[in-house]
Scaffold this motif. Structure first.
Motif, PDB file in Angstrom:
ATOM      1  N   LEU A 120       5.682   7.816   7.643  1.00 54.12           N
ATOM      2  CA  LEU A 120       5.606   7.297   9.006  1.00 54.12           C
ATOM      3  C   LEU A 120       4.192   6.788   9.305  1.00 54.12           C
ATOM      4  N   PHE A 121       3.188   7.599   9.010  1.00 52.17           N
ATOM      5  CA  PHE A 121       1.806   7.192   9.282  1.00 52.17           C
ATOM      6  C   PHE A 121       1.361   6.080   8.334  1.00 52.17           C
ATOM      7  N   TRP A 122       1.827   6.121   7.092  1.00 50.47           N
ATOM      8  CA  TRP A 122       1.509   5.060   6.139  1.00 50.47           C
ATOM      9  C   TRP A 122       2.071   3.725   6.623  1.00 50.47           C
TER      10      TRP A 122
ATOM     11  N   PHE B 291       8.070  -3.407  13.117  1.00 44.77           N
ATOM     12  CA  PHE B 291       7.876  -3.374  11.665  1.00 44.77           C
ATOM     13  C   PHE B 291       8.765  -2.289  11.062  1.00 44.77           C
ATOM     14  N   VAL B 292       9.084  -2.452   9.781  1.00 44.01           N
ATOM     15  CA  VAL B 292      10.000  -1.533   9.104  1.00 44.01           C
ATOM     16  C   VAL B 292       9.216  -0.410   8.446  1.00 44.01           C
ATOM     17  N   LEU B 293       9.914   0.702   8.182  1.00 47.03           N
ATOM     18  CA  LEU B 293       9.316   1.811   7.449  1.00 47.03           C
ATOM     19  C   LEU B 293       9.209   1.471   5.969  1.00 47.03           C
ATOM     20  N   ASP B 294       8.261   2.097   5.300  1.00 47.98           N
ATOM     21  CA  ASP B 294       8.059   1.858   3.875  1.00 47.98           C
ATOM     22  C   ASP B 294       9.295   2.309   3.094  1.00 47.98           C
ATOM     23  N   GLU B 295       9.966   1.370   2.444  1.00 46.20           N
ATOM     24  CA  GLU B 295      11.229   1.659   1.774  1.00 46.20           C
ATOM     25  C   GLU B 295      11.044   2.568   0.567  1.00 46.20           C
ATOM     26  N   ARG B 296       9.970   2.379  -0.171  1.00 43.78           N
ATOM     27  CA  ARG B 296       9.759   3.185  -1.377  1.00 43.78           C
ATOM     28  C   ARG B 296       9.594   4.665  -1.020  1.00 43.78           C
ATOM     29  N   LEU B 297       8.784   4.957  -0.008  1.00 37.18           N
ATOM     30  CA  LEU B 297       8.592   6.343   0.406  1.00 37.18           C
ATOM     31  C   LEU B 297       9.869   6.921   1.006  1.00 37.18           C
ATOM     32  N   ASN B 298      10.619   6.090   1.716  1.00 36.51           N
ATOM     33  CA  ASN B 298      11.900   6.544   2.250  1.00 36.51           C
ATOM     34  C   ASN B 298      12.835   7.001   1.138  1.00 36.51           C
ATOM     35  N   ARG B 299      12.871   6.270   0.050  1.00 43.59           N
ATOM     36  CA  ARG B 299      13.742   6.631  -1.071  1.00 43.59           C
ATOM     37  C   ARG B 299      13.284   7.937  -1.733  1.00 43.59           C
ATOM     38  N   HIS B 300      11.967   8.089  -1.886  1.00 46.26           N
ATOM     39  CA  HIS B 300      11.460   9.345  -2.452  1.00 46.26           C
ATOM     40  C   HIS B 300      11.868  10.528  -1.568  1.00 46.26           C
TER      41      HIS B 300
ATOM     42  N   PHE C 270      17.025   6.667  12.429  1.00 45.31           N
ATOM     43  CA  PHE C 270      15.583   6.487  12.622  1.00 45.31           C
ATOM     44  C   PHE C 270      15.083   5.305  11.795  1.00 45.31           C
ATOM     45  N   THR C 271      15.540   5.235  10.545  1.00 50.22           N
ATOM     46  CA  THR C 271      15.122   4.134   9.671  1.00 50.22           C
ATOM     47  C   THR C 271      15.704   2.807  10.140  1.00 50.22           C
TER      48      THR C 271
ATOM     49  N   PHE D  86      21.954  -1.431  -0.865  1.00 54.19           N
ATOM     50  CA  PHE D  86      21.611  -0.021  -1.036  1.00 54.19           C
ATOM     51  C   PHE D  86      20.216   0.256  -0.468  1.00 54.19           C
ATOM     52  N   THR D  87      20.086   0.033   0.826  1.00 60.06           N
ATOM     53  CA  THR D  87      18.856   0.356   1.536  1.00 60.06           C
ATOM     54  C   THR D  87      18.849   1.855   1.850  1.00 60.06           C
ATOM     55  N   SER D  88      17.718   2.361   2.321  1.00 57.24           N
ATOM     56  CA  SER D  88      17.633   3.798   2.590  1.00 57.24           C
ATOM     57  C   SER D  88      18.619   4.268   3.667  1.00 57.24           C
ATOM     58  N   PRO D  89      18.920   3.503   4.730  1.00 63.49           N
ATOM     59  CA  PRO D  89      19.973   3.978   5.636  1.00 63.49           C
ATOM     60  C   PRO D  89      21.318   4.168   4.941  1.00 63.49           C
ATOM     61  N   MET D  90      21.647   3.282   3.993  1.00 58.71           N
ATOM     62  CA  MET D  90      22.903   3.440   3.261  1.00 58.71           C
ATOM     63  C   MET D  90      22.844   4.624   2.302  1.00 58.71           C
ATOM     64  N   LEU D  91      21.670   4.915   1.751  1.00 57.73           N
ATOM     65  CA  LEU D  91      21.548   6.089   0.898  1.00 57.73           C
ATOM     66  C   LEU D  91      21.813   7.363   1.696  1.00 57.73           C
ATOM     67  N   TRP D  92      21.298   7.403   2.922  1.00 59.31           N
ATOM     68  CA  TRP D  92      21.592   8.565   3.772  1.00 59.31           C
ATOM     69  C   TRP D  92      23.088   8.658   4.051  1.00 59.31           C
TER      70      TRP D  92
END
Length: 657
Positions: free
Chosen positions: A516-518, A445-454, A435-436, A376-382
């Motif tokens: 993205l910037f973080w 490098f990967v995007l921040d998963e926690r912020l992606n979920r928020h 995008f994710t 259940f990563t953020s791409p799967m949540l989308w």
């Protein structure tokens, strides 16, 4: 000398002046930053003149993000106006400006956000997934981008100089004719869409040839990734549909500039011919957007379920059927035109029929997850958000395919809710997932998963709160393009609710930009140390380093099955030839950029009837084309020794960062 351009073109309402001021300040800060960092030469050599599809794809995404901010600001203004303009209150923008904002929002989001996303993903993913080092026509690819960027920039210019079209995002005549819209607004719309549309046609041709002729050894049609199949179907639609748009806009241009009467009823023309032609392009356009979105989820779901895609063959057939049927349903957009019952019944049945292959794909994805190890990563949540919203939007589409129902809700906010359910809940959520998913392939490098979920939860909840009330408002009689209504209608609470949803979406989008910037700032903590395969990928793009070297593949792969990289990791793939070879890649050229600038000048000059400037810029376009076509293609050589050194450096970088 300056045609119809006067100082009055700079006079705007307060809200528009604020937007223009923000645009100027942002542009000046960006230019100042480039001067401060002394990056002009780097920008010119590495980006502006590049014919590398990876860099062109990233530039598409940059333009998309800029235009998304503008389109989102337009949407926010409309939602705020509708929440405020009730009873004696008339909101904060005039009725005329509201119509401009409405038209600009649709034009921006479809032509310069959605289409930019599609071509950005094509450039970034297609060559890597088919095992190619480049696209078929690198210069044509660059030219397609710069024409797209030129059309987008012309739309931004209309924000500061003059007014944009107030005739809706498809500019139906007679409203878009010279009699009812004598100003520059419709001309801005015509030239921005026309220039970008020609660029889309050229890019479509490029990617059709790329997929047909540049697949790696062993990759037959039935071994192509589903994303490639979805792109193949989409570019076929582009090649057949966009010339219709080009011809339609050309006829409207002749009506406005030369007094012809293709669409003027009083002069022997027929406005309904325009509506038929624009939707003969417009409905395939919907599937040009959504087919690659289906391809994105067909890559993400198997990867994060650790299973092969269920029903590969049925998925291919479904994509082909959708592409075919998309050309025989356009009349459902105007059931109220007064066609015969037989015509309405045919297009209603075809519309219902297209839901069948669409449903096949949903079941394929669900069966792929069945008994898989779902992450259940953020791409799967989308993906799960897509399933919910696209299913609801699809069911309302089937409802609208019934002519009697369509008669009741035509031109209402019910239609707006349905369309946004398909485009945001379908296409935009797919872009966020893509995008994710592919971000680490091009950054390392990967995007921040926690912020992606928020951001995900804000988008999902905000979307439901913003658009579900529109279904109810549509049933209650609220129409599109509504900038004021009476308090007695009882609509105000629902408009307030929709406005709250827009605010929540804004918070989600803000989290995404901040994330993205973080993620860039903390890239060392999020670095991919797998050498280019952070998700345990299946397809060829994950078999090369991240970011990919300029030549993509040091050794062209050979495949013999659908998921070649999985097979390679299991020792079940054919062994590619050993040893590096010299690689020839096309040199950068500024001519595509020059053509983009010249077409921008031409479009601006034609909009304001500065014909001497239009003639000069047109001559410049012809001159650049002659120079390009009369010269020989120049290539740069990357020797085998250099390839070996680059590959070793990529491996070393992935391990030490």
């Amino acid at each position: 000398m300056f045609g119809r351009l006067t100082l009055n073109a700079l006079n705007h309402e307060t809200s528009q002046n604020i937007a223009v001021g923000s645009m100027y300040v942002t542009g000046l800060l960006l230019i100042g930053l480039i001067f401060y960092l002394r990056r002009w030469k780097w920008l010119w050599d590495e980006w502006l003149t590049s014919v590398d599809p990876k860099r062109i794809g990233i530039m598409y995404i940059v333009v998309v993000l800029i235009m998304f901010l503008k389109g989102f600001a337009d949407a926010s203004m409309m939602r705020l106006q509708q929440a405020m303009a009730v009873g004696d209150s008339h909101g904060f923008i005039s009725a005329t400006h509201f119509q401009e904002v409405f038209s600009a929002h649709g034009t921006t989001m479809i032509f310069f956000v959605a289409m930019g996303v599609i071509f950005g993903l094509m450039n970034l993913i297609v060559p890597l997934q088919i095992g190619a080092r480049d696209v078929a026509y690198p210069f044509l690819n660059a030219l397609g981008f710069w024409l797209f960027a030129s059309g987008a920039f012309l739309t931004l210019i209309s924000l500061a100089v003059g007014k944009f079209s107030a005739t809706g995002w498809l500019a139906y005549p007679p409203l878009s004719g010279i009699e009812y819209s004598p100003g520059e607004g419709v001309d801005y719309w015509i030239w921005s869409v026309q220039i970008a549309g020609i660029g889309s046609t050229l890019s479509g041709i490029n990617f059709l040839v790329t997929i047909l002729k540049m697949r790696c050894p062993g990759m037959t049609f039935m071994k192509m990734p589903i994303f490639i199949w979805s792109v193949l179907c989409a570019v076929v639609l582009i090649i057949f549909a966009f010339p219709i748009l080009t011809a339609t806009l050309f006829m409207l241009t002749l009506d406005r500039y030369l007094g012809m009467h293709f669409f003027t009823a009083g002069g022997g023309g027929n406005p309904m011919m325009y509506v038929n032609l624009i939707w003969a392009w417009g409905h395939p356009e919907v599937y040009i957007l959504i087919l690659p979105a289906f391809g994105v989820f067909s890559e993400i779901v198997p990867t994060f379920s650790e299973k092969r895609l269920f029903g590969y063959f049925s998925m291919v057939i479904a994509l082909v059927l959708i592409a075919f049927l998309s050309f025989v349903v356009w009349l459902h957009h105007f059931f109220t035109m007064g066609a015969s019952p037989g015509v309405n019944a045919f297009f209603g049945v075809m519309t219902m029929l297209i839901a069948i292959p669409t449903g096949v794909k949903i079941f394929n994805w669900l069966f792929t997850k069945f008994r898989g190890r779902v992450h259940f990563t953020s791409p799967m949540l989308w993906f799960f958000a897509f399933l919910l919203n696209f299913s609801v939007g699809g069911m309302t589409g089937v409802l609208l395919s019934s002519p009697p129902v369509d008669y009741q809700v035509h031109n209402s906010l019910f239609l707006i809710a349905h369309f946004h359910g398909m485009v945001i809940g379908g296409f935009l959520f797919a872009f966020f997932a893509a995008f994710t998913y592919w971000f680490p392939k091009y950054t390392g490098f990967v995007l921040d998963e926690r912020l992606n979920r928020h951001a995900f939860w804000c988008w999902l909840s905000g979307f439901l709160i913003a658009f579900m009330p529109l279904y109810m408002l549509g049933f209650m009689g609220a129409t599109r393009r509504l900038d004021h209504y009476d308090a007695s209608t009882g609509w105000h609470p629902l408009f307030i609710l929709a406005g709250i949803g827009a605010v929540i979406i804004f918070i989600g989008a803000s989290i995404q930009f901040f994330g993205l910037f973080w993620s860039i700032y903390h890239r060392k903590q999020n670095w991919d140390h797998t050498g280019g395969d952070p998700w345990n990928g299946r397809t060829l793009e994950w078999s090369i380093p991240s970011p990919p070297p300029i030549y993509n593949f040091a050794i062209i792969p050979t495949v013999d099955q659908i998921d070649p990289f999985w097979a390679l990791k299991k020792g079940q793939a054919p062994i590619s030839k050993e040893g590096y070879e010299d690689i020839h890649l096309p040199k950068n050229t500024p001519i595509a950029l020059f053509l983009g600038i010249l077409t921008l000048v031409f479009g601006f000059a034609m909009t304001w009837h500065i014909f001497w400037l239009a003639i000069l810029s047109f001559i410049g376009v012809i001159t650049c084309l002659i120079v390009r076509l009369s010269g020989e293609d120049e290539h740069e050589l990357i020797s085998a020794a250099q390839v070996k050194e680059i590959e070793a450096d990529c491996l070393r970088r992935s391990q030490i960062v």
